[in-house]
Design a protein around this motif. Structure first.
Motif, short mmCIF file in Angstrom:
data_model
loop_
_atom_site.label_atom_id
_atom_site.label_comp_id
_atom_site.label_asym_id
_atom_site.label_seq_id
_atom_site.Cartn_x
_atom_site.Cartn_y
_atom_site.Cartn_z
N LEU A 75 0.87 -1.18 0.00
CA LEU A 75 0.00 0.00 0.00
C LEU A 75 0.90 1.23 0.00
O LEU A 75 1.66 1.46 0.94
N GLY A 76 0.82 2.00 -1.07
CA GLY A 76 1.77 3.09 -1.30
C GLY A 76 2.84 2.61 -2.26
O GLY A 76 3.51 1.62 -1.99
N GLY A 77 2.97 3.29 -3.37
CA GLY A 77 3.87 2.82 -4.41
C GLY A 77 5.17 3.58 -4.51
O GLY A 77 6.24 3.00 -4.52
N GLY A 78 5.08 4.92 -4.58
CA GLY A 78 6.28 5.70 -4.82
C GLY A 78 6.96 5.20 -6.09
O GLY A 78 6.32 4.96 -7.11
N ALA A 79 8.27 5.00 -6.00
CA ALA A 79 9.03 4.50 -7.15
C ALA A 79 9.19 2.98 -7.12
O ALA A 79 10.02 2.44 -7.83
N LEU A 80 8.40 2.31 -6.30
CA LEU A 80 8.36 0.84 -6.22
C LEU A 80 9.66 0.24 -5.67
O LEU A 80 10.09 -0.83 -6.09
N THR A 81 10.25 0.91 -4.70
CA THR A 81 11.51 0.45 -4.15
C THR A 81 11.40 -0.95 -3.56
O THR A 81 12.19 -1.85 -3.90
N LEU A 82 10.45 -1.16 -2.66
CA LEU A 82 10.35 -2.45 -1.99
C LEU A 82 9.80 -3.55 -2.89
O LEU A 82 10.26 -4.70 -2.80
N PRO A 83 8.85 -3.29 -3.78
CA PRO A 83 8.48 -4.34 -4.74
C PRO A 83 9.67 -4.79 -5.60
O PRO A 83 9.82 -5.99 -5.88
N ARG A 84 10.52 -3.85 -6.00
CA ARG A 84 11.71 -4.23 -6.77
C ARG A 84 12.65 -5.07 -5.90
O ARG A 84 13.28 -6.03 -6.39
N TYR A 85 12.75 -4.72 -4.63
CA TYR A 85 13.60 -5.48 -3.71
C TYR A 85 13.11 -6.92 -3.57
O TYR A 85 13.90 -7.87 -3.64
N VAL A 86 11.81 -7.10 -3.39
CA VAL A 86 11.26 -8.44 -3.26
C VAL A 86 11.47 -9.23 -4.56
O VAL A 86 11.84 -10.41 -4.53
N ALA A 87 11.24 -8.59 -5.71
CA ALA A 87 11.44 -9.28 -6.99
C ALA A 87 12.88 -9.74 -7.15
O ALA A 87 13.14 -10.80 -7.74
N ALA A 88 13.83 -8.94 -6.63
CA ALA A 88 15.25 -9.29 -6.77
C ALA A 88 15.67 -10.36 -5.78
O ALA A 88 16.48 -11.23 -6.11
N ALA A 125 -5.36 3.34 -7.10
CA ALA A 125 -6.56 3.29 -6.26
C ALA A 125 -6.23 3.77 -4.86
O ALA A 125 -5.07 3.79 -4.44
N ASP A 126 -7.27 4.12 -4.11
CA ASP A 126 -7.12 4.41 -2.68
C ASP A 126 -6.77 3.12 -1.94
O ASP A 126 -7.37 2.07 -2.18
N ALA A 127 -5.81 3.21 -1.04
CA ALA A 127 -5.30 2.01 -0.37
C ALA A 127 -6.39 1.28 0.41
O ALA A 127 -6.53 0.05 0.30
N ARG A 128 -7.16 1.99 1.19
CA ARG A 128 -8.16 1.30 2.01
C ARG A 128 -9.29 0.74 1.17
O ARG A 128 -9.76 -0.39 1.40
N ALA A 129 -9.73 1.50 0.17
CA ALA A 129 -10.81 1.01 -0.69
C ALA A 129 -10.36 -0.27 -1.41
O ALA A 129 -11.12 -1.23 -1.52
N TRP A 130 -9.12 -0.28 -1.90
CA TRP A 130 -8.62 -1.47 -2.59
C TRP A 130 -8.53 -2.63 -1.61
O TRP A 130 -8.89 -3.76 -1.93
N LEU A 131 -8.04 -2.35 -0.42
CA LEU A 131 -7.87 -3.39 0.60
C LEU A 131 -9.22 -4.02 0.94
O LEU A 131 -9.32 -5.25 1.08
N GLU A 132 -10.24 -3.22 1.07
CA GLU A 132 -11.55 -3.72 1.49
C GLU A 132 -12.23 -4.55 0.40
O GLU A 132 -13.16 -5.30 0.70
N SER A 133 -11.75 -4.43 -0.84
CA SER A 133 -12.34 -5.22 -1.92
C SER A 133 -11.43 -6.36 -2.37
O SER A 133 -11.82 -7.15 -3.24
N ALA A 134 -10.23 -6.47 -1.77
CA ALA A 134 -9.28 -7.51 -2.18
C ALA A 134 -9.72 -8.87 -1.66
O ALA A 134 -10.52 -8.99 -0.73
#
Length: 281
Positions: A75-88, A125-134
């Motif tokens: 939740l929260g993207g920015g420049a996708l630092t942590l998603p890139r970290y997990v992928a690596a 999307a809004d973080a909470r709205a997306w979370l509540e529909s996931a």
């Protein structure tokens, strides 16, 4: 070779700037309205520059045995630092990233694209709205790093939000959030009380100077139903250039004191940081 050129663009929630790092050939700092948001090295996605990002990285490292793919929700993207970290560090992981600022996502996709096949899906999307529909029980780890400017939005601080996060996590899942506060820690204590109403186990990663109230700073809240490996987490946090402590158990309960869980009706954003609180870590 042409020198990288800074980029400035108006996005949905302010003015974003991408600034190249003169010391690392393909590394960039993202700021929004002057507040540092992300640091990404495209050649070394496992490099985490900011202190709080390294601590969230420690949590991600301790969630499962090294290299095991994860189902991760950010939740929260920015420049996708942590998603890139997990992928690596955990190839084959399936990750969803939720970011409300669609223009910021477009900026990052244009200038700092994620490699094909990285397993990262981005949602505007809004973080909470997306979370509540996931889907329920769909994530091994949920990382929350959502700031409106330099403050956590009020609707992402409540017990209802914590229960929505719990619903999406698998029974063995782990929640981790970047939070910022300073003495007397009314916001941080309320967040710990809120998540202790939903999860059995909590931990807090923070620099000693922050915990002693000497300065405003980032902390990382960790919550789970199963007991977390706080010893491994503490070893990693203590080995950082700026060492941090991991508080849990009785010490953390004393820190929470008489703080109460936050309801939607009385939620407030995290406090505005004093000027100059956040630099590059």
């Amino acid at each position: 070779m042409d020198e990288p050129i800074p980029v400035t663009r108006t996005v949905d929630h302010g003015t974003a700037k991408l600034m190249p790092d003169v010391d690392r050939r393909r590394a960039w700092l993202l700021t929004v309205d002057g507040a540092p948001q992300s640091y990404v090295d495209l050649d070394a996605p496992d490099h985490l520059e900011f202190e709080y990002a390294r601590r969230l990285g420690h949590v991600l490292d301790c969630v499962a045995e090294p290299g095991r793919p994860l189902g991760a929700l950010h939740l929260g993207g920015g420049a996708l630092t942590l998603p890139r970290y997990v992928a690596a560090t955990r190839p084959g992981s399936r990750q969803d990233v939720v970011e409300a600022d669609r223009a910021l996502l477009a900026l990052v996709a244009e200038h700092l694209p994620v490699p094909d096949g990285a397993g990262i899906s981005v949602h505007g999307a809004d973080a909470r709205a997306w979370l509540e529909s996931a889907d329920a029980d769909s994530a091994d780890v949920l990382v929350a790093d959502v700031f409106g400017g330099s403050r956590v939005p009020a609707h992402l601080t409540t017990e209802a939000y914590a229960r929505a996060a719990d619903r999406v996590l698998r029974p063995t899942g782990v929640y981790a959030a970047n939070l910022a506060d300073g003495a007397p820690f009314a916001f941080l204590r309320s967040q710990l009380a809120t998540f202790s109403a939903v999860f059995e186990h909590l931990a807090l990663i923070a620099e000693p100077a922050v915990l002693r109230g000497r300065r405003f700073g980032n902390t990382v809240l960790v919550a789970s139903h199963e007991e977390f490996d706080t010893e491994a987490l503490a070893r990693r946090a203590a080995a950082d250039v700026f060492p941090a402590r991991v508080e849990h158990g009785a010490a953390l309960r004393r820190f929470i004191g008489d703080a109460k869980p936050v309801g939607d009706e009385d939620a407030v954003p995290s406090p505005e940081p004093p000027g100059g609180s956040f630099g590059i870590g």
